[in-house]
Design an enzyme around this catalytic site. Structure first.
Site, PDB file in Angstrom:
ATOM      1  N   HIS A  88      -5.636   3.446  -1.352  1.00 60.71           N
ATOM      2  CA  HIS A  88      -7.014   3.901  -0.743  1.00 60.71           C
ATOM      3  C   HIS A  88      -7.338   5.332  -1.174  1.00 60.71           C
ATOM      4  CE1 HIS A  88      -9.507   3.977   3.440  1.00 60.71           C
ATOM      5  NE2 HIS A  88     -10.156   4.467   2.247  1.00 60.71           N
ATOM      6  N   ASP A 134       0.075   4.380  -0.132  1.00 62.54           N
ATOM      7  CA  ASP A 134      -0.839   5.630   0.422  1.00 62.54           C
ATOM      8  C   ASP A 134       0.226   6.684   1.194  1.00 62.54           C
ATOM      9  OD1 ASP A 134      -3.061   4.523  -0.363  1.00 62.54           O
ATOM     10  OD2 ASP A 134      -3.837   4.343   1.512  1.00 62.54           O
ATOM     11  N   HIS A 135       1.139   6.371   2.037  1.00 61.02           N
ATOM     12  CA  HIS A 135       1.712   7.234   2.613  1.00 61.02           C
ATOM     13  C   HIS A 135       2.941   7.667   2.068  1.00 61.02           C
ATOM     14  CE1 HIS A 135      -0.942   6.752   5.716  1.00 61.02           C
ATOM     15  NE2 HIS A 135      -0.757   5.469   5.711  1.00 61.02           N
ATOM     16  N   GLU A 164      -8.614   0.441  -2.808  1.00 58.05           N
ATOM     17  CA  GLU A 164      -9.628   0.536  -1.435  1.00 58.05           C
ATOM     18  C   GLU A 164     -10.328   1.580  -1.367  1.00 58.05           C
ATOM     19  OE1 GLU A 164      -6.903   0.595   1.974  1.00 58.05           O
ATOM     20  OE2 GLU A 164      -6.226  -1.327   1.692  1.00 58.05           O
ATOM     21  N   THR A 200      -8.434   3.548   8.652  1.00 62.81           N
ATOM     22  CA  THR A 200      -9.409   2.655   8.861  1.00 62.81           C
ATOM     23  C   THR A 200      -9.543   1.871  10.183  1.00 62.81           C
ATOM     24  OG1 THR A 200      -8.968   2.193   6.355  1.00 62.81           O
ATOM     25  CG2 THR A 200     -10.757   0.906   7.432  1.00 62.81           C
ATOM     26  N   ASN A 204       0.794  -1.083  -0.104  1.00 64.55           N
ATOM     27  CA  ASN A 204      -0.143  -0.037  -0.075  1.00 64.55           C
ATOM     28  C   ASN A 204       0.824   1.313  -0.032  1.00 64.55           C
ATOM     29  OD1 ASN A 204      -1.369   2.309   1.385  1.00 64.55           O
ATOM     30  ND2 ASN A 204      -2.843   1.096   1.675  1.00 64.55           N
ATOM     31  N   GLU A 223     -10.720  -9.525   3.424  1.00 66.17           N
ATOM     32  CA  GLU A 223      -9.580  -9.137   3.986  1.00 66.17           C
ATOM     33  C   GLU A 223      -9.784  -9.004   5.515  1.00 66.17           C
ATOM     34  OE1 GLU A 223      -7.773  -5.892   2.402  1.00 66.17           O
ATOM     35  OE2 GLU A 223      -6.248  -5.675   4.055  1.00 66.17           O
ATOM     36  N   GLY A 249       1.370  -1.520   4.217  1.00 70.47           N
ATOM     37  CA  GLY A 249       1.322  -0.005   4.027  1.00 70.47           C
ATOM     38  C   GLY A 249       2.489   0.826   4.766  1.00 70.47           C
ATOM     39  N   ARG A 294      -6.966  12.779   1.367  1.00 68.33           N
ATOM     40  CA  ARG A 294      -5.747  13.017   2.125  1.00 68.33           C
ATOM     41  C   ARG A 294      -4.606  12.542   1.792  1.00 68.33           C
ATOM     42  NH1 ARG A 294      -7.216   9.962   7.499  1.00 68.33           N
ATOM     43  NH2 ARG A 294      -9.261  10.726   7.319  1.00 68.33           N
ATOM     44  N   HIS A 295      -4.460  11.566   0.970  1.00 66.30           N
ATOM     45  CA  HIS A 295      -3.195  10.869   0.338  1.00 66.30           C
ATOM     46  C   HIS A 295      -3.503  10.559  -1.204  1.00 66.30           C
ATOM     47  CE1 HIS A 295      -5.183   7.195   1.748  1.00 66.30           C
ATOM     48  NE2 HIS A 295      -4.714   7.360   3.201  1.00 66.30           N
ATOM     49  N   HIS A 307      -3.392  -4.635   7.999  1.00 67.03           N
ATOM     50  CA  HIS A 307      -3.447  -3.385   8.848  1.00 67.03           C
ATOM     51  C   HIS A 307      -2.730  -3.497   9.942  1.00 67.03           C
ATOM     52  CE1 HIS A 307      -5.368   0.279  10.762  1.00 67.03           C
ATOM     53  NE2 HIS A 307      -5.736   0.148   9.449  1.00 67.03           N
ATOM     54  N   GLY A 308      -1.659  -2.503  10.134  1.00 70.87           N
ATOM     55  CA  GLY A 308      -0.917  -2.560  11.537  1.00 70.87           C
ATOM     56  C   GLY A 308       0.433  -3.533  11.216  1.00 70.87           C
ATOM     57  N   ARG A 313      -9.283   7.833  -0.351  1.00 69.67           N
ATOM     58  CA  ARG A 313     -10.344   8.263   0.539  1.00 69.67           C
ATOM     59  C   ARG A 313     -11.148   9.538   0.071  1.00 69.67           C
ATOM     60  NH1 ARG A 313      -8.981   6.349   5.717  1.00 69.67           N
ATOM     61  NH2 ARG A 313     -10.743   7.714   6.760  1.00 69.67           N
ATOM     62  N   ARG A 318       3.660  18.869   1.643  1.00 71.14           N
ATOM     63  CA  ARG A 318       4.416  19.917   0.906  1.00 71.14           C
ATOM     64  C   ARG A 318       3.607  20.606  -0.171  1.00 71.14           C
ATOM     65  NH1 ARG A 318       9.453  21.811   2.927  1.00 71.14           N
ATOM     66  NH2 ARG A 318       9.461  21.630   5.072  1.00 71.14           N
TER      67      ARG A 318
HETATM   68  N1  PXP Z   1      -5.875  -2.820   4.274  1.00 71.01           N
HETATM   69  C1  PXP Z   1      -6.876  -2.171   4.485  1.00 71.01           C
HETATM   70  C2  PXP Z   1      -8.118  -2.276   4.334  1.00 71.01           C
HETATM   71  C3  PXP Z   1      -6.589  -0.865   4.690  1.00 71.01           C
HETATM   72  O1  PXP Z   1      -7.517   0.245   4.844  1.00 71.01           O
HETATM   73  C4  PXP Z   1      -5.458  -0.497   5.178  1.00 71.01           C
HETATM   74  C5  PXP Z   1      -4.972   1.091   5.481  1.00 71.01           C
HETATM   75  O2  PXP Z   1      -5.004   1.837   4.322  1.00 71.01           O
HETATM   76  C6  PXP Z   1      -4.211  -1.375   5.038  1.00 71.01           C
HETATM   77  C7  PXP Z   1      -4.630  -2.716   4.745  1.00 71.01           C
HETATM   78  C8  PXP Z   1      -2.659  -1.068   5.369  1.00 71.01           C
HETATM   79  O3  PXP Z   1      -2.496  -0.847   6.662  1.00 71.01           O
HETATM   80  P1  PXP Z   1      -1.456  -0.303   7.074  1.00 71.01           P
HETATM   81  O4  PXP Z   1      -1.088   1.111   6.454  1.00 71.01           O
HETATM   82  O5  PXP Z   1      -1.437  -0.382   8.749  1.00 71.01           O
HETATM   83  O6  PXP Z   1      -0.340  -1.357   6.724  1.00 71.01           O
END
Ligand code: PXP
Length: 247
Positions: A44, A10-11, A71, A102, A8, A152, A215, A50-51, A192-193, A46, A19
């Site tokens: 994702h 996103d970040h 996502e 999320t 992922n 998931e 991510g 935001r990202h 996630h996490g 959103r 910036r």
């Molecule tokens: N899966 C889903 C459905 C998510 O919403 C996210 C966060 O956007 C992730 C996985 C990835 O989570 P993390 O950024 O904590 O690795």
């Protein structure tokens, strides 16, 4: 069996947007992750952008050669974007504007009709859907009934659970086993996490998982070690967990 790694990105976009620059570009990040051997790219989009932004999704649709997992929440706006850009996979997630990320899984049991309708619209356009759910058998059953191709499992409670982590692993294992037993065609993903520390134990303890979405921690690790090294270390962590479960 190997477990696919979907990164992922996103970040990378979070850093860019901090910036208002063009860099770092999540499209470049995705290409590097693919070159480093990931199996898919997840973004994702959103509601508040935001990202990831609309342009990122459009360009990634053209550049990603592995698999593009979009996502999104099941709103009309997002469904229209998905139907137009045609990602390889859509993962439906709940979304609240004020949340930092999320925070929980979709309540498929409580919103079966709306979620089933969204899944059907995507399926009619040739797009398979994954549903991001808490590890509960009722949510697994409702997801299968809604026509999802995959679920998931939300690993946030495991990742942030501290001393409750072992109990959360048991819960994830039970939900995954339930899915495999009752709905053999339903693919089981998780995310996630997840970090370099907690990924192996998860893979070892939940043999039904065939795919991980990672991510924030991977991008954070890449700040210090580079994306290629980060992807390769997460791949190693997955392999170590898979080897343990296959023993
Ligand atoms: N899966 C889903 C459905 C998510 O919403 C996210 C966060 O956007 C992730 C996985 C990835 O989570 P993390 O950024 O904590 O690795």
């Amino acid at each position: 069996m190997t477990v696919a790694l979907h990164v992922n990105v996103d970040h990378v976009a979070t850093l860019r947007n901090a910036r208002g620059t063009r860099y770092p570009d999540p499209v470049h990040a995705a290409a590097l992750c693919e070159l480093a051997g990931c199996d898919g790219i997840t973004v994702h989009l959103r509601e508040d952008r935001r990202h990831i932004r609309d342009r990122d999704v459009r360009v990634l649709r053209d550049t990603v050669g592995t698999l593009l997992n979009l996502e999104m929440s099941a709103t009309e706006e997002m469904l229209a974007i998905a139907l137009e850009t045609k990602p390889d996979l859509v993962t439906l997630v709940p979304e609240r504007r004020e949340e930092r990320t999320t925070e929980g899984g979709l309540d498929v049991v409580g919103n079966a009709a709306a979620i089933g309708a969204a899944v059907a619209r995507l399926r009619d356009a040739g797009i398979p859907t994954s549903l991001f759910i808490d590890p509960e058998s009722a949510q697994v059953d409702a997801s299968a009934l809604a026509g999802a191709a995959a679920i998931e499992l939300h690993t946030g409670d495991y990742a942030h659970g501290g001393t409750r982590a072992p109990a959360e692993l048991v819960r994830l294992g039970a939900a995954g086993a339930h899915a495999t037993r009752r709905h053999p065609s339903l693919r089981v993903a998780a995310g996630h996490g997840l970090t370099l520390r907690n990924t192996s134990p998860l893979v070892a303890a939940v043999p039904s998982i065939v795919e991980l979405n990672i991510g924030h921690a991977l991008v954070a690790d890449a700040v210090f070690m580079g994306l290629e090294e980060a992807v390769s270390r997460y791949r190693d962590a997955i392999e170590a967990g898979a080897a343990e479960r296959d023993e």
